[in-house]
Design a protein around this motif. Sequence first.
Motif, PDB file in Angstrom:
ATOM      1  N   ALA A 192       0.041 -14.259 -14.527  1.00 20.48           N
ATOM      2  CA  ALA A 192       0.947 -13.490 -13.669  1.00 20.48           C
ATOM      3  C   ALA A 192       0.784 -11.990 -13.908  1.00 20.48           C
ATOM      4  N   ALA A 193       0.582 -11.592 -15.153  1.00 22.97           N
ATOM      5  CA  ALA A 193       0.399 -10.172 -15.454  1.00 22.97           C
ATOM      6  C   ALA A 193      -0.892  -9.647 -14.842  1.00 22.97           C
ATOM      7  N   GLU A 194      -1.949 -10.470 -14.892  1.00 26.40           N
ATOM      8  CA  GLU A 194      -3.221 -10.045 -14.306  1.00 26.40           C
ATOM      9  C   GLU A 194      -3.102  -9.886 -12.795  1.00 26.40           C
ATOM     10  N   HIS A 195      -2.443 -10.836 -12.134  1.00 23.03           N
ATOM     11  CA  HIS A 195      -2.251 -10.733 -10.684  1.00 23.03           C
ATOM     12  C   HIS A 195      -1.446  -9.472 -10.339  1.00 23.03           C
ATOM     13  N   ALA A 196      -0.414  -9.216 -11.126  1.00 23.92           N
ATOM     14  CA  ALA A 196       0.411  -8.039 -10.863  1.00 23.92           C
ATOM     15  C   ALA A 196      -0.399  -6.758 -11.049  1.00 23.92           C
ATOM     16  N   ALA A 197      -1.212  -6.687 -12.090  1.00 24.44           N
ATOM     17  CA  ALA A 197      -2.028  -5.498 -12.336  1.00 24.44           C
ATOM     18  C   ALA A 197      -3.012  -5.265 -11.194  1.00 24.44           C
ATOM     19  N   ARG A 198      -3.605  -6.339 -10.693  1.00 29.82           N
ATOM     20  CA  ARG A 198      -4.555  -6.191  -9.573  1.00 29.82           C
ATOM     21  C   ARG A 198      -3.825  -5.724  -8.306  1.00 29.82           C
ATOM     22  N   ARG A 199      -2.635  -6.269  -8.055  1.00 28.32           N
ATOM     23  CA  ARG A 199      -1.883  -5.830  -6.869  1.00 28.32           C
ATOM     24  C   ARG A 199      -1.529  -4.346  -6.962  1.00 28.32           C
ATOM     25  N   VAL A 200      -1.112  -3.915  -8.149  1.00 33.24           N
ATOM     26  CA  VAL A 200      -0.752  -2.508  -8.332  1.00 33.24           C
ATOM     27  C   VAL A 200      -1.973  -1.614  -8.162  1.00 33.24           C
ATOM     28  N   LEU A 201      -3.124  -2.028  -8.695  1.00 28.11           N
ATOM     29  CA  LEU A 201      -4.338  -1.229  -8.551  1.00 28.11           C
ATOM     30  C   LEU A 201      -4.739  -1.093  -7.087  1.00 28.11           C
ATOM     31  N   ARG A 202      -4.667  -2.194  -6.343  1.00 24.32           N
ATOM     32  CA  ARG A 202      -5.024  -2.135  -4.921  1.00 24.32           C
ATOM     33  C   ARG A 202      -4.062  -1.216  -4.167  1.00 24.32           C
ATOM     34  N   ALA A 203      -2.788  -1.314  -4.509  1.00 27.50           N
ATOM     35  CA  ALA A 203      -1.789  -0.506  -3.785  1.00 27.50           C
ATOM     36  C   ALA A 203      -1.960   0.983  -4.061  1.00 27.50           C
ATOM     37  N   THR A 204      -2.245   1.319  -5.297  1.00 28.41           N
ATOM     38  CA  THR A 204      -2.313   2.740  -5.653  1.00 28.41           C
ATOM     39  C   THR A 204      -3.656   3.377  -5.311  1.00 28.41           C
ATOM     40  N   GLU A 205      -4.689   2.572  -5.098  1.00 28.77           N
ATOM     41  CA  GLU A 205      -6.003   3.140  -4.796  1.00 28.77           C
ATOM     42  C   GLU A 205      -6.222   3.392  -3.316  1.00 28.77           C
ATOM     43  N   ALA A 206      -5.310   2.938  -2.460  1.00 32.34           N
ATOM     44  CA  ALA A 206      -5.441   3.206  -1.030  1.00 32.34           C
ATOM     45  C   ALA A 206      -5.372   4.714  -0.793  1.00 32.34           C
ATOM     46  N   PRO A 207      -6.085   5.234   0.227  1.00 34.20           N
ATOM     47  CA  PRO A 207      -6.128   6.694   0.455  1.00 34.20           C
ATOM     48  C   PRO A 207      -4.733   7.296   0.648  1.00 34.20           C
ATOM     49  N   TYR A 208      -4.600   8.541   0.204  1.00 34.13           N
ATOM     50  CA  TYR A 208      -3.357   9.301   0.348  1.00 34.13           C
ATOM     51  C   TYR A 208      -3.591  10.433   1.344  1.00 34.13           C
ATOM     52  N   GLU A 209      -2.551  10.750   2.079  1.00 35.82           N
ATOM     53  CA  GLU A 209      -2.594  11.922   2.966  1.00 35.82           C
ATOM     54  C   GLU A 209      -1.227  12.593   2.903  1.00 35.82           C
ATOM     55  N   ILE A 210      -1.187  13.795   2.353  1.00 35.14           N
ATOM     56  CA  ILE A 210       0.064  14.540   2.190  1.00 35.14           C
ATOM     57  C   ILE A 210      -0.169  15.967   2.638  1.00 35.14           C
ATOM     58  N   GLU A 211       0.577  16.384   3.639  1.00 38.37           N
ATOM     59  CA  GLU A 211       0.497  17.752   4.176  1.00 38.37           C
ATOM     60  C   GLU A 211      -0.936  18.137   4.504  1.00 38.37           C
ATOM     61  N   GLY A 212      -1.644  17.219   5.140  1.00 41.93           N
ATOM     62  CA  GLY A 212      -2.998  17.512   5.585  1.00 41.93           C
ATOM     63  C   GLY A 212      -4.070  17.313   4.540  1.00 41.93           C
ATOM     64  N   SER A 213      -3.684  17.087   3.303  1.00 39.22           N
ATOM     65  CA  SER A 213      -4.666  16.861   2.240  1.00 39.22           C
ATOM     66  C   SER A 213      -4.923  15.362   2.100  1.00 39.22           C
ATOM     67  N   GLN A 214      -6.186  14.984   2.134  1.00 42.22           N
ATOM     68  CA  GLN A 214      -6.570  13.586   1.992  1.00 42.22           C
ATOM     69  C   GLN A 214      -7.334  13.419   0.679  1.00 42.22           C
ATOM     70  N   PHE A 215      -6.992  12.388  -0.045  1.00 39.93           N
ATOM     71  CA  PHE A 215      -7.654  12.158  -1.328  1.00 39.93           C
ATOM     72  C   PHE A 215      -7.394  10.717  -1.758  1.00 39.93           C
ATOM     73  N   THR A 216      -8.114  10.323  -2.798  1.00 32.23           N
ATOM     74  CA  THR A 216      -7.971   8.980  -3.358  1.00 32.23           C
ATOM     75  C   THR A 216      -7.668   9.100  -4.841  1.00 32.23           C
ATOM     76  N   LEU A 217      -6.762   8.270  -5.307  1.00 33.66           N
ATOM     77  CA  LEU A 217      -6.414   8.235  -6.721  1.00 33.66           C
ATOM     78  C   LEU A 217      -6.747   6.865  -7.296  1.00 33.66           C
ATOM     79  N   THR A 218      -7.019   6.861  -8.574  1.00 35.29           N
ATOM     80  CA  THR A 218      -7.154   5.590  -9.291  1.00 35.29           C
ATOM     81  C   THR A 218      -6.181   5.594 -10.455  1.00 35.29           C
ATOM     82  N   CYS A 219      -5.921   4.425 -10.977  1.00 35.15           N
ATOM     83  CA  CYS A 219      -4.990   4.283 -12.097  1.00 35.15           C
ATOM     84  C   CYS A 219      -5.623   3.417 -13.175  1.00 35.15           C
ATOM     85  N   SER A 220      -5.197   3.641 -14.389  1.00 36.60           N
ATOM     86  CA  SER A 220      -5.590   2.799 -15.521  1.00 36.60           C
ATOM     87  C   SER A 220      -4.342   2.096 -16.034  1.00 36.60           C
TER      88      SER A 220
END
Length: 693
Positions: free
Chosen positions: A363-391
């Motif tokens: 369950a912890a592994e599934h949760a970690a993968r879901r969080v990684l997928r959610a946070t790695e999706a592209p961001y767009e804030i005030e015209g700035s586009q970028f991608t973040l990753t998490c550890s």
Amino acid sequence: MTTPALAVPLTQGPAALPRETIALVHGLWEPAWLVDGHTLRVIAINAPALALLGREQADVIDQPADTLLETPEDHAFWSGLRMPGGETELQSRTRLMRPEGEPLHLERRIHRLDLPGAPPLLVVSLRDLTPERRALQERETLIAELRATLEATADGLLVTDLRGHIRAFNRRFAQLWALPDHLAGGRDEAIYTWMLESVLDPHAYQRQLEAIERGALVPASDRITLRNGQVLERVVHTQWSHGRPMGRVWSFRDLSERLAADQRIETLSTTDALTGVPNRRQLAERLSSAIADAQRRRGRLAVLLLDVDAFKQINDSLGQGIGDRVLVEVCQRIRRALRAGDVVGRVGGDQFAVLLHHAGTEAAEHAARRVLRATEAPYEIEGSQFTLTCSIGVALFPDAADTAHDLLRHAETAMQAAKAGGRAGFRFHRSGSHDDEVRKRVRLDHAMRQALVQNRFRLHYQPQIDLATGVVIGCEALIRWKDAHYGDISPGDFIPVAEASGFIVQIGDWVLSQAVAQAARWLAAGTRVPVSINVSALQFQQSGFVARVAQALADAQLPPALLELELTESILVRDAAEALERLQALAALGVRLAIDDFGTGYSSLAYLKRFPLDALKIDRRFVRGLPADESDVAIVRAIVQMAHALGLSVVAEGVELPAQRDFLAQIGCNTYQGFLYAPALEPEALLHRLTAA
């Protein structure tokens, strides 16, 4: 001159006063004097009167009666005695001014006195009302001050006698209880009924009143909640007078704002102000409670500690305002990726922790993968586009630890391992791994410092080939270390340790001097080979870095054009103004500048256009899938086109297959390096290959 007789029948003619009469006047405590009814002159006066009037006896005896109290009323009275039918009695109040200007308030009485064998007499007696008047004024002033004080206080006050009859209350009391105007002067029963109907729980309110009554004279304090949501503190004190109880004073204070402030303080102390999720303190409390529950039911749970990779670049380049919005967005994405009942909290600047109830390894592994997928999706804030990753680091209860503190600590250790392993992933904590890792890093740091002193480091050089001609046009200097005890140690193992301890600066200076000296030796031997070296962010930030580069070139007498410095993207965005100034100084020396591992960090076209750069190096992870991986194809093609549009050359790293080389040549990449041509070679081996060609 003849004085008219009294209008009332009095005995005519003068006569001597009996001594008893004179003694009686002098024996009176009140000021008094006698007036002859025929002459209307003073014939006797006592000491209190003289003291009151501030006169001497010789100045008063035989003086006209109307000269002692010279008021219009006195003049009228004494003049009236000469008129037929005039009044012989007078009782009224008057005011006398002392010579020093102090007013005296007096009660005056004049009455007729008939004594056998004595002349007609009028007795004038005075009573000094000044002390009473002064006491009354002082009492009225005190009452006014007390009333003003009661009205000025923030508390509502109600004063009753011991039987509960209302004697007074202030305006604040009426405001707190929203007392209607028509009840302000109404009956006690109506006011008490209104109060009872205003409370949220009338039965509890009535019981408390009865308890206060039973408590007799004991002070009481409690809280009352009204229907409108107000919370009042009620304090009851006994009112005493001359040592005896005479009533009660009921004090009411509005606690609503204070309680709301306390609640806000409590919320701030347990909730992260930016994201609204629990802070480290509250999360630790919830984790402790969850551990206790899991221990009772012999259950399991997991803690995930998430750190946003390279978040400082966002703050430095886009500003803290956008950085805060990014953290809020990251937090929201984490929450959406979790199950109902799981808890997310912010435990640091860009760190979040997740409590997973009823969760084991899977369950912890599934949760970690879901969080990684959610946070790695592209961001767009005030015209700035970028991608973040998490550890993410994961610690399980009861496997890793059985306390909240240790679980969070082990999760952080696992997170650091995920970062060291390349970031953008997750690691589980393994028992004993933290202590082993710490000991390993300490030993490695010590061995690394000894290796520099004992000259155990060496440089190998990987050729860089022109894709159009197939000719070697340069090389990259790569550090190697073979330890007597540990054997060959990969740069991927010791470079992160050196960066964490700051020793990377000394290593970088050594690489700079060695690589420049080697290029100078090749040039002296007749072979012109430009050399590239990697520069760490910490080394680049040193105030004397540009001077050290210039000194190394001067010492080796190497033309600056034969030295290329490879910089990471993080160097450019950490302090853009300072980085630009330093890069311009290096460019002025004639040194070439390249961006290493392009595309793996935060990239800004504005920086690429602004800085005096010469080349971009495509990271090997984008080359690995060429030409089959459509995503890698698109990324590499875009990098090449963008670099050429900016006037930059492109170097591809990690080329191992002919198909990769051919695709890079097809899309216009300028240079490549990798095992397809040669691994990193010792200086003699590289020179042999160059001269043999």
